[in-house]
Write a protein that holds these residues in place. Structure first.
Motif, short mmCIF file in Angstrom:
data_model
loop_
_atom_site.label_atom_id
_atom_site.label_comp_id
_atom_site.label_asym_id
_atom_site.label_seq_id
_atom_site.Cartn_x
_atom_site.Cartn_y
_atom_site.Cartn_z
N ARG A 152 0.46 -1.40 -0.06
CA ARG A 152 -0.03 0.14 0.31
C ARG A 152 0.99 0.99 0.13
NH1 ARG A 152 -3.67 -3.26 2.55
NH2 ARG A 152 -5.30 -3.90 1.99
N HIS A 153 0.61 2.14 -0.49
CA HIS A 153 1.14 3.75 -0.46
C HIS A 153 0.78 4.20 0.76
CE1 HIS A 153 2.79 7.03 -3.01
NE2 HIS A 153 3.53 6.53 -3.55
N GLN A 154 1.89 4.55 1.52
CA GLN A 154 1.74 4.62 2.83
C GLN A 154 2.21 6.31 2.72
OE1 GLN A 154 -1.61 4.33 4.30
NE2 GLN A 154 -1.77 2.19 4.10
N ALA A 155 1.36 7.37 3.84
CA ALA A 155 2.78 8.32 4.78
C ALA A 155 3.59 7.76 6.30
CB ALA A 155 1.62 9.73 4.75
N ASN A 156 4.78 8.09 6.12
CA ASN A 156 5.22 7.61 7.58
C ASN A 156 5.26 6.05 7.52
OD1 ASN A 156 5.09 10.50 8.37
ND2 ASN A 156 2.59 10.85 8.65
N LEU A 157 5.93 5.96 6.75
CA LEU A 157 5.68 4.54 7.26
C LEU A 157 7.00 4.27 8.33
CD1 LEU A 157 5.63 3.15 3.34
CD2 LEU A 157 4.15 2.45 4.64
N HIS A 175 10.21 -0.90 4.37
CA HIS A 175 9.40 -0.01 5.68
C HIS A 175 8.31 -0.52 5.45
CE1 HIS A 175 12.97 3.11 4.59
NE2 HIS A 175 11.69 3.55 5.11
N TYR A 176 7.41 -0.29 7.01
CA TYR A 176 5.95 -1.03 7.08
C TYR A 176 4.99 -0.35 7.15
CZ TYR A 176 9.84 -5.19 6.30
OH TYR A 176 10.72 -6.13 6.10
N CYS A 177 3.80 -0.27 6.90
CA CYS A 177 2.61 0.25 7.17
C CYS A 177 2.85 0.72 8.95
CB CYS A 177 1.63 -0.57 7.01
SG CYS A 177 0.95 -0.47 5.58
N ASN A 178 2.85 -0.77 9.75
CA ASN A 178 2.94 -0.49 11.12
C ASN A 178 3.70 -2.12 11.77
OD1 ASN A 178 0.89 -2.85 10.38
ND2 ASN A 178 -1.19 -1.86 10.54
N ARG A 179 3.79 -2.13 12.70
CA ARG A 179 4.32 -3.87 13.40
C ARG A 179 3.55 -4.86 12.86
NH1 ARG A 179 9.27 -4.49 16.17
NH2 ARG A 179 8.15 -3.04 17.20
N THR A 180 2.36 -4.95 11.97
CA THR A 180 1.45 -5.69 11.69
C THR A 180 2.30 -6.47 10.62
OG1 THR A 180 -0.81 -5.32 13.61
CG2 THR A 180 -0.80 -7.04 11.38
N CYS A 181 2.30 -5.41 9.64
CA CYS A 181 2.93 -5.90 8.67
C CYS A 181 4.02 -6.41 8.17
CB CYS A 181 2.66 -4.12 7.44
SG CYS A 181 1.36 -4.27 6.77
N GLN A 182 5.38 -5.83 9.58
CA GLN A 182 6.55 -5.82 9.46
C GLN A 182 6.15 -7.51 9.71
OE1 GLN A 182 8.89 -2.94 12.09
NE2 GLN A 182 10.72 -4.12 11.71
N THR A 183 5.46 -8.14 10.91
CA THR A 183 5.64 -9.28 11.22
C THR A 183 5.50 -9.69 10.39
OG1 THR A 183 5.35 -8.43 14.04
CG2 THR A 183 4.31 -10.65 13.39
N ALA A 184 4.19 -10.04 9.51
CA ALA A 184 3.98 -10.95 8.46
C ALA A 184 4.78 -10.83 7.17
CB ALA A 184 2.55 -10.28 7.91
#
Length: 485
Positions: free
Chosen positions: A57-62, A72-81
């Motif tokens: 996903r295209h996101q700000a503040n990754l 870079h990741y949206c959040n910890r959930t995406c990073q863990t996945a």
């Protein structure tokens, strides 16, 4: 449909085309034939800090990986996945001190996964990744030189214990990626953001007038419980009714090119000669180069030739002005070109459609909505005569035209176009895709505004003007993103 379920398709011998997939049952338009997670995928180098490396996903503040400082990741959930996929990459980037090119990163991810899971990662995968076609022997000289550079970069980057690979094996993986890599778009379908390998999708052969389309579903990772998350995956969707036993096909190139140009592009990039019905019989080539119909004097061939040459030259200037972000010059050149084309080239002529598309987008971005709407409507009418009625590009074009008409105060026309676009994208993207959900919201909003307009036209326009002063709609965001690509 369960991700990985292949009950609707089977592998078969497609003759000269090699392997292919065919339907095991009758399929209806819009039906998901199969969904498949990527074997491996990477974000483009140029967007590494702007796009999540897990869900794309295209996101700000990754959030940046604290170890390699590249992913870079949206959040910890995406990073863990994504950790399973990123773990080896993370160590390799730290070892050499920088991230290599996207092609090298993808080749490494493919090989790391082959080592970990073998080339087949599920019961539904029909062929091992390393058995896909590579066409390395068919590469032209320049591509061969680039391949050698990529292999050299790979050898510097690669680290997997003592396991090493021959130049031939590494070249094979790069060839597979070049021939079979699928471009991934962001969640709005506005921008290409990465590339991935999908083994079952690789088995679907090309047709310029296909019976299926492919979209990327980014999955859903918003639930608190990871058990409720859904994977990033491609979906192969039927564009029309498909009979049991009929071959499943997608288009590897955009249809809006002359048959000879499509054949040339397919030969250069995918190393085969397209013999589909539309190429063999040059279907719609006449419309794509058509002269305007005139009631009086017949246009001379020299006039058509002169305006066609002028249009080609003008489009080159327009593209240069777009690259320089000189949008006033873009509009000026488009107006000049359209004036020259008027009553000479038909609205289905490829050069005219290109100018109409650029002009309508740039004018919409500049909030000249009335002029943009008129050009967008002509463009859509041309597209409708050329594209498959359920083509995703047609649906997106009608959506943008509808939004432009809505901005221009032509609410009834705009609402009608948005409804038509919604019907097409329900087939191509399905009800749960971000684009379709946004379009459903627009459809409801324009329906409500249409009722308000009919009840109180003066009051509606006052409200509309206030809204336009506050914000620009997503169609303009689309134009801005396209110009920044």
């Amino acid at each position: 449909m369960t991700v990985g379920n292949m009950e609707s398709a089977e592998l078969f011998d497609a003759g000269k085309k090699g392997r292919g997939l065919r339907a095991t049952k009758e399929l209806n338009a819009g039906e998901v034939v199969f969904a498949e997670p990527s074997f491996s995928a990477v974000v483009f180098d140029s967007l590494a800090t702007q796009v999540c490396h897990s869900c794309f996903r295209h996101q700000a503040n990754l959030h940046r990986c604290a170890q390699c400082k590249f992913a870079h990741y949206c959040n910890r959930t995406c990073q863990t996945a994504c950790w399973d996929e990123h773990k080896q990459e993370c160590g390799a980037i730290r070892k050499i001190g920088k991230a290599p090119s996207e092609s090298v990163r993808l080749a490494a991810r493919v090989l790391w996964r082959i080592h970990k899971d073998t080339g087949i990662v599920s019961d539904s995968q029909l062929v091992s990744v390393d058995q896909l076609e590579d066409h390395v022997a068919d590469l032209p000289e320049e591509d061969g030189k680039k391949l050698k550079i990529d292999v050299h970069s790979f050898l510097e980057y690669w680290s997997y214990g003592r396991k090493q690979h021959s130049v031939e094996d590494i070249s094979h993986i790069f060839g597979i990626i070049k021939c079979n890599g699928f471009t991934l778009s962001d969640q709005k379908g506005l921008q290409a953001v990465g590339v991935g390998l999908f083994p079952n999708l690789c088995l679907v052969n090309h047709n310029c007038w296909p019976n299926c389309t492919v979209i990327l579903n980014h999955g859903n990772q918003s639930a608190v419980s990871s058990a409720l998350h859904s994977q990033r995956r491609i979906e192969l969707r039927a564009l029309e009714k498909i009979a049991e036993g009929e071959e499943l096909t997608v288009s590897y190139v955009d249809f809006l090119s002359l048959s000879a140009d499509r054949q040339k592009k397919l030969k250069e990039n995918f190393h085969f000669d397209c013999t589909c019905e539309h190429c063999s019989q040059h279907i719609k080539d006449d419309l794509m180069m058509a002269a305007a119909e005139s009631e009086g004097n017949k246009l001379s061939a020299d006039t058509v030739k002169e305006v066609t040459a002028f249009s080609k030259e003008c489009l080159e200037k327009i593209e240069m002005a777009r690259v320089d972000r000189d949008y006033q010059e873009v509009v000026k050149l488009c107006r000049e070109c359209l004036q020259k084309q008027e009553n000479v080239l038909a609205d289905t002529h490829l050069y005219k459609l290109r100018v109409l598309s650029i002009a309508s987008e740039v004018l919409s971005f500049a909030q000249s909505f009335a002029e943009a709407a008129g050009l967008a409507r002509r463009m859509v009418e041309g597209y409708k005569k050329l594209y498959h009625p359920n083509n995703a590009q047609l649906g997106m074009a009608i959506m943008r035209a509808g939004i432009t008409h809505w901005h221009a105060g032509q609410i009834e026309v705009g609402h009608g176009m948005i409804c038509k676009a919604y019907r097409i994208l329900m087939f191509t993207h399905g009800p749960n895709h971000a684009i379709t959900r946004d379009l459903e919201s627009m459809r409801r909003q324009t329906e409500l505004e249409l009722k308000m307009f009919k009840q109180n036209e003066q009051g509606y326009h006052a409200m509309k003007d206030a809204a336009l002063n506050d914000t620009l709609f997503c169609s303009n965001q689309h134009v801005q993103m396209k110009h920044e690509m």
